[in-house]
Enzyme design. Structure first.
Site, PDB file in Angstrom:
ATOM      1  N   LYS A 151       0.853  -1.178   0.000  1.00 46.30           N
ATOM      2  CA  LYS A 151       0.000   0.000   0.000  1.00 46.30           C
ATOM      3  C   LYS A 151       0.896   1.238   0.000  1.00 46.30           C
ATOM      4  O   LYS A 151       1.707   1.437   0.913  1.00 46.30           O
ATOM      5  CB  LYS A 151      -0.907   0.002   1.229  1.00 46.30           C
ATOM      6  CG  LYS A 151      -1.989  -1.071   1.201  1.00 46.30           C
ATOM      7  CD  LYS A 151      -3.042  -0.788   0.143  1.00 46.30           C
ATOM      8  CE  LYS A 151      -4.202  -1.745   0.241  1.00 46.30           C
ATOM      9  NZ  LYS A 151      -5.262  -1.449  -0.758  1.00 46.30           N
ATOM     10  N   LYS A 192     -13.815  -7.150  -7.270  1.00 45.35           N
ATOM     11  CA  LYS A 192     -14.146  -7.349  -5.861  1.00 45.35           C
ATOM     12  C   LYS A 192     -15.652  -7.506  -5.740  1.00 45.35           C
ATOM     13  O   LYS A 192     -16.414  -6.701  -6.283  1.00 45.35           O
ATOM     14  CB  LYS A 192     -13.685  -6.165  -5.014  1.00 45.35           C
ATOM     15  CG  LYS A 192     -12.184  -6.006  -4.911  1.00 45.35           C
ATOM     16  CD  LYS A 192     -11.828  -4.794  -4.054  1.00 45.35           C
ATOM     17  CE  LYS A 192     -10.335  -4.610  -3.920  1.00 45.35           C
ATOM     18  NZ  LYS A 192      -9.985  -3.376  -3.170  1.00 45.35           N
TER      19      LYS A 192
END
Length: 326
Positions: free
Chosen positions: A149, A245
């Site tokens: 990230k 997702k």
């Protein structure tokens, strides 16, 4: 007649989970059960704060169609009753699980998909200092695919620190819309030299038009920009890959449509997740035979998972007949 049960559950995260937009210390999920004829199908979803979803809004959406669900609404009905998002994901996947139990068949077979096999999942390192991310990389649980990230001023330092810590690993970078175009232009060639195999959503959604498919030595993947199959044609000349997702598509039913559309446009597919338990990952596992990249590590980020749970071994998800879902 069916019976609907909705619950809010919280699962502490090991430490904290930090991205460019913020940090959290627990996974907050909506758990849904649909019971009929002595059998129960269940599923889990995670409200997407990025899109204004909350635990209350998601449970409210589901309550809003309680009458239809308990009267026997189908997955096709739910696709008309609810928009894409976490509420529809929970309902859709619970219906898949219920149908699989009623018919005595695995959900992958009902869906006409390939049987899932053991598959490597990425393991996510939260946004932190270069030193902290390097240490987290050294302690990662047995996978050679790490997802970093990023989205800060020292991103190249972070990447280099992790590269030095685990020189044999492959990396996915996820900026969560945290870069600008100039940063992407500068860093993409360097990323390729540092073992990065995918850059996920580098730019804000409103800046998609700046991208050109195939421009960079590392594939660029749409996440926040891609929700359902309706987005694929718009993105196909901008991105090299898409992240599917289920909390964005609104369940497995639309996720399969999105997968089919992506493949028809020769886009690579990543199967991703929100931070949740094995129950949230299990339906997405059905898409992994078609994915170039898998990021279903949510349970690995928690202090404790549900029981029964998916089987994670040495960086792989190993399909097992645990009775969890599908």
């Amino acid at each position: 007649m069916r019976r609907l049960d909705i619950r809010i559950e919280r699962f502490p995260i090991r430490g904290a989970f930090t991205i460019s937009r913020g940090s959290k210390t627990e996974a907050e999920v909506v758990t849904l059960r649909l019971s009929e004829g002595g059998l129960t199908g269940w599923a889990e979803s995670v409200p997407y704060k990025r899109y204004g979803e909350t635990l209350e809004s998601v449970t409210g959406q589901i309550e809003g169609i309680r009458v239809e669900l308990e009267a026997g609404a189908s997955r096709a009905d739910v696709g008309r009753l609810l928009p894409p998002g976490a509420a529809r994901n929970a309902v859709d996947c619970a219906l898949w699980d219920l149908e699989a139990r009623q018919q005595g068949l695995p959900a992958w077979q009902l869906a006409g998909l390939k049987e899932p096999k053991p598959v490597t999942t990425a393991y996510t390192l939260s946004l932190d200092t270069p030193e902290a991310m390097a240490e987290a990389a050294r302690n990662a649980p047995g996978t050679d695919l790490l997802k970093l990230k990023l989205g800060g001023e020292n991103d190249l330092d972070r990447l280099r620190a992790v590269r030095d810590a685990v020189p044999e690993a492959r990396f996915i970078i996820d900026a969560n819309e945290g870069w600008d175009f100039q940063t992407l232009e500068r860093l993409a060639p360097l990323c390729a030299d540092l073992g990065v195999v995918l850059i996920e959503q580098p730019l804000p959604v409103a800046e998609d038009h700046l991208l050109t498919r195939g421009r960079y030595p590392v594939s660029i993947c749409a996440d926040e920009s891609c929700h359902t199959s309706e987005d694929i044609e718009r993105l196909a000349d901008r991105y090299d890959a898409i992240n599917i997702k289920l909390d964005k598509t609104g369940g497995l039913t639309e996720a399969i449509r999105t997968l089919d559309s992506a493949r028809s446009h020769n886009l690579e597919v990543m199967v991703g997740c929100m931070v949740g338990t094995s129950l949230g990952m299990a339906p997405a596992v059905l898409l992994t035979p078609y994915a170039a990249f898998v990021d279903l590590d949510g349970p690995l980020l928690l202090n404790a998972d549900r029981s029964p749970a998916l089987c994670y071994q040495r960086g792989q998800i190993v399909p097992a007949q645990s009775g969890l879902w599908g």
